[in-house]
Scaffold this motif. Structure first.
Motif, short mmCIF file in Angstrom:
data_model
loop_
_atom_site.label_atom_id
_atom_site.label_comp_id
_atom_site.label_asym_id
_atom_site.label_seq_id
_atom_site.Cartn_x
_atom_site.Cartn_y
_atom_site.Cartn_z
N GLU A 94 38.88 27.93 24.30
CA GLU A 94 39.77 28.52 23.30
C GLU A 94 40.68 29.58 23.91
N ILE A 95 40.13 30.42 24.78
CA ILE A 95 40.92 31.47 25.42
C ILE A 95 42.00 30.88 26.31
N CYS A 96 41.63 29.87 27.11
CA CYS A 96 42.60 29.22 27.99
C CYS A 96 43.73 28.59 27.19
N CYS A 97 43.36 27.93 26.11
CA CYS A 97 44.34 27.23 25.29
C CYS A 97 45.29 28.22 24.61
N ALA A 98 44.76 29.37 24.18
CA ALA A 98 45.58 30.34 23.45
C ALA A 98 46.47 31.17 24.37
N THR A 99 46.00 31.44 25.61
CA THR A 99 46.73 32.34 26.50
C THR A 99 47.53 31.63 27.58
N GLY A 100 47.24 30.35 27.79
CA GLY A 100 47.95 29.62 28.85
C GLY A 100 47.37 29.82 30.22
N VAL A 101 46.26 30.56 30.33
CA VAL A 101 45.58 30.76 31.61
C VAL A 101 44.72 29.54 31.91
N THR A 102 44.71 29.10 33.16
CA THR A 102 43.88 27.95 33.50
C THR A 102 42.41 28.35 33.53
N SER A 103 41.56 27.36 33.41
CA SER A 103 40.12 27.62 33.41
C SER A 103 39.68 28.24 34.71
N GLN A 104 40.21 27.75 35.82
CA GLN A 104 39.83 28.28 37.13
C GLN A 104 40.27 29.73 37.29
N GLN A 105 41.51 30.04 36.85
CA GLN A 105 41.99 31.42 36.93
C GLN A 105 41.13 32.36 36.10
N LEU A 106 40.77 31.91 34.89
CA LEU A 106 39.96 32.75 34.01
C LEU A 106 38.57 32.98 34.59
N GLU A 107 37.96 31.92 35.11
CA GLU A 107 36.60 32.06 35.64
C GLU A 107 36.58 32.91 36.91
N ASP A 108 37.64 32.80 37.74
CA ASP A 108 37.74 33.67 38.92
C ASP A 108 37.83 35.13 38.49
N ARG A 109 38.59 35.36 37.44
CA ARG A 109 38.75 36.73 36.94
C ARG A 109 37.44 37.25 36.36
N LEU A 110 36.73 36.38 35.65
CA LEU A 110 35.46 36.81 35.06
C LEU A 110 34.43 37.16 36.13
N GLU A 111 34.47 36.45 37.25
CA GLU A 111 33.52 36.73 38.34
C GLU A 111 33.79 38.10 38.96
N ARG A 112 35.10 38.48 39.01
CA ARG A 112 35.44 39.79 39.60
C ARG A 112 35.28 40.94 38.61
N ASP A 113 35.21 40.62 37.33
CA ASP A 113 35.19 41.64 36.29
C ASP A 113 33.75 42.01 35.97
N HIS A 114 33.33 43.18 36.39
CA HIS A 114 31.92 43.56 36.24
C HIS A 114 31.59 44.11 34.85
N ILE A 115 32.60 44.28 33.99
CA ILE A 115 32.30 44.78 32.65
C ILE A 115 32.33 43.64 31.63
N VAL A 116 32.32 42.39 32.12
CA VAL A 116 32.31 41.21 31.23
C VAL A 116 31.08 40.38 31.53
N MET A 117 30.33 40.09 30.50
CA MET A 117 29.18 39.20 30.63
C MET A 117 29.58 37.82 30.11
N LEU A 118 28.96 36.77 30.63
CA LEU A 118 29.26 35.40 30.23
C LEU A 118 28.04 34.81 29.53
N LEU A 119 28.20 34.50 28.25
CA LEU A 119 27.11 33.91 27.46
C LEU A 119 27.31 32.40 27.41
N CYS A 120 26.31 31.66 27.86
CA CYS A 120 26.37 30.19 27.85
C CYS A 120 25.45 29.67 26.76
#
Length: 387
Positions: A360-386
């Motif tokens: 949903e985030i990728c579709c709404a913002t135009g960011v690719t999945s790979q770009q978003l996931e790379d950013r999430l890995e570097r961002d230590h204040i974001v947790m990923l719930l699966c």
């Protein structure tokens, strides 16, 4: 078929559309009271059973021309009581009811308009020529009821040609309203629909439904308003022409469901699967390789990991088709990722609430999945719930 146990419509859908077991015609006799004058097959409804429910079948004036369903332990009776007022009848009125009998656990809502239309047809015949009240209704009605019972159960429709006006009966399946279509969902054709049955919007949209374009991309490619595309796809879902699957990306995670065991047992499912997931039409992959790939799908393992581990191209497996078939048949399910912010946020991080998936985030913002996931890995204040 994909089963979502969180869907409130799932358990109600267990009540399947059943066959008509019996059709009977009953009337109120001026001396004998409520009686069954004709039924097909004969003696399906016993006198004892009918007597126990006759008060609901031959009803008071308040319930005349109302659809009435009586559910018993072994069967369900659907009727449409009618009263014709005329001084030519004993007691100045003729009461009758044409009833369909189905199994108790099946749905009968799809037969309601059929019973109503059939009853109105018989009422017109009675008013025209006293078709029902002459005392010979059994021999007149029996062949008609036999035809209706057989045709509705086998073809879902029937033509009544007796009398001056022909009447056509058709069983229309009642479907639940589909859930709203979202931008990131991907429509997949489940069956062909003749082009002449499509409206102009559908004709413009359907060429871009390839099983991999999501709704927002289809809207952009077809140059059709996004809301119109959603309405079009929702309509196609309602009629079973398309199904919705998650957006395919190599970073996606899937896990096998309990239905995967059916792939090891069902020969017809195996044949359809191998044909569907094959890279070429000439050579189909090995069932063992396909099953092993499905079984290896688990939390923490992406499609990219599986492609690297098994070299799916070398095994003649199309990974996109493999995932699509597995989701459509319920062999696997998507594990969505939901970013949750635990500190101060930037503009993009406003969407990291735990309620929006990566798709949903990728579709709404135009960011690719790979770009978003790379950013999430570097961002230590974001947790990923699966989940």
């Amino acid at each position: 078929m994909i089963v979502d146990f969180s869907d409130k419509n799932y358990f109600s859908s267990l009540l399947k559309d059943g066959l008509i077991r019996c059709i009977f015609f009953c009337e109120f006799h001026h001396t004998a009271g409520p009686i069954i004058s004709c039924q097909v097959p004969e003696n399906f409804v016993s006198k004892e059973l009918f007597d126990s429910i006759s008060v609901y079948i031959i009803t008071k004036a308040e319930l005349q021309r109302s659809t009435i369903t009586v559910t018993l332990e072994d069967c369900k009776v659907l009727g449409f009581p009618i009263r014709i007022d005329n001084k030519k009848y004993e007691r100045n009125a003729f009461h009758f009811n044409l009833c369909f009998v189905c199994d108790s656990e099946t749905r009968t809502v799809q037969y309601e308009h059929v019973v109503t239309k059939f009853s109105d047809y018989l009422m017109a015949m009675e008013i025209e020529s006293r078709f029902l009240s002459t005392g010979k209704s059994n021999e007149k009605l029996t062949p008609i009821l036999k035809t209706v019972l057989e045709d509705l159960n086998t073809k879902g429709e029937c033509a009544l040609l007796e009398g001056p006006i022909a009447t056509h009966l058709k069983v229309c399946r009642i479907r639940s309203d589909p859930t709203p279509v979202l931008d990131h969902q991907v429509p997949v054709f489940m069956k062909a629909l003749p082009p002449h049955q499509w409206d102009l919007t559908t004709q413009q949209v359907t060429p871009y439904i390839d099983g991999f374009n999501h709704v927002a991309r289809i809207a952009a490619l077809s140059d059709v308003d996004n809301n119109l595309v959603k309405a079009c796809v929702q309509n196609l879902v309602y009629y079973g022409v398309v199904a919705l699957v998650p957006l395919f990306q190599y970073g996606n995670i899937y896990c096998a469901t309990w239905k995967l065991r059916s792939l090891a047992q069902d020969r017809e499912l195996q044949k359809r699967c191998l044909t569907y997931v094959s890279r070429t039409q000439r050579q189909v992959p090995c069932l063992r390789d396909v099953f092993r790939t499905y079984a290896s799908m688990s939390r923490g393992t992406t499609i990219r990991d599986l492609c690297t581990r098994f070299n799916l191209a070398n095994m003649r497996i199309n990974e996109r088709k493999l995932v699509q078939f597995g989701v459509l048949e319920g062999l696997i399910r998507r594990i969505q990722k939901y970013p949750i912010l635990v500190g101060e946020h930037t503009e993009l991080q406003k969407t990291f609430t735990g309620t929006y998936s990566v798709d949903e985030i990728c579709c709404a913002t135009g960011v690719t999945s790979q770009q978003l996931e790379d950013r999430l890995e570097r961002d230590h204040i974001v947790m990923l719930l699966c989940k």
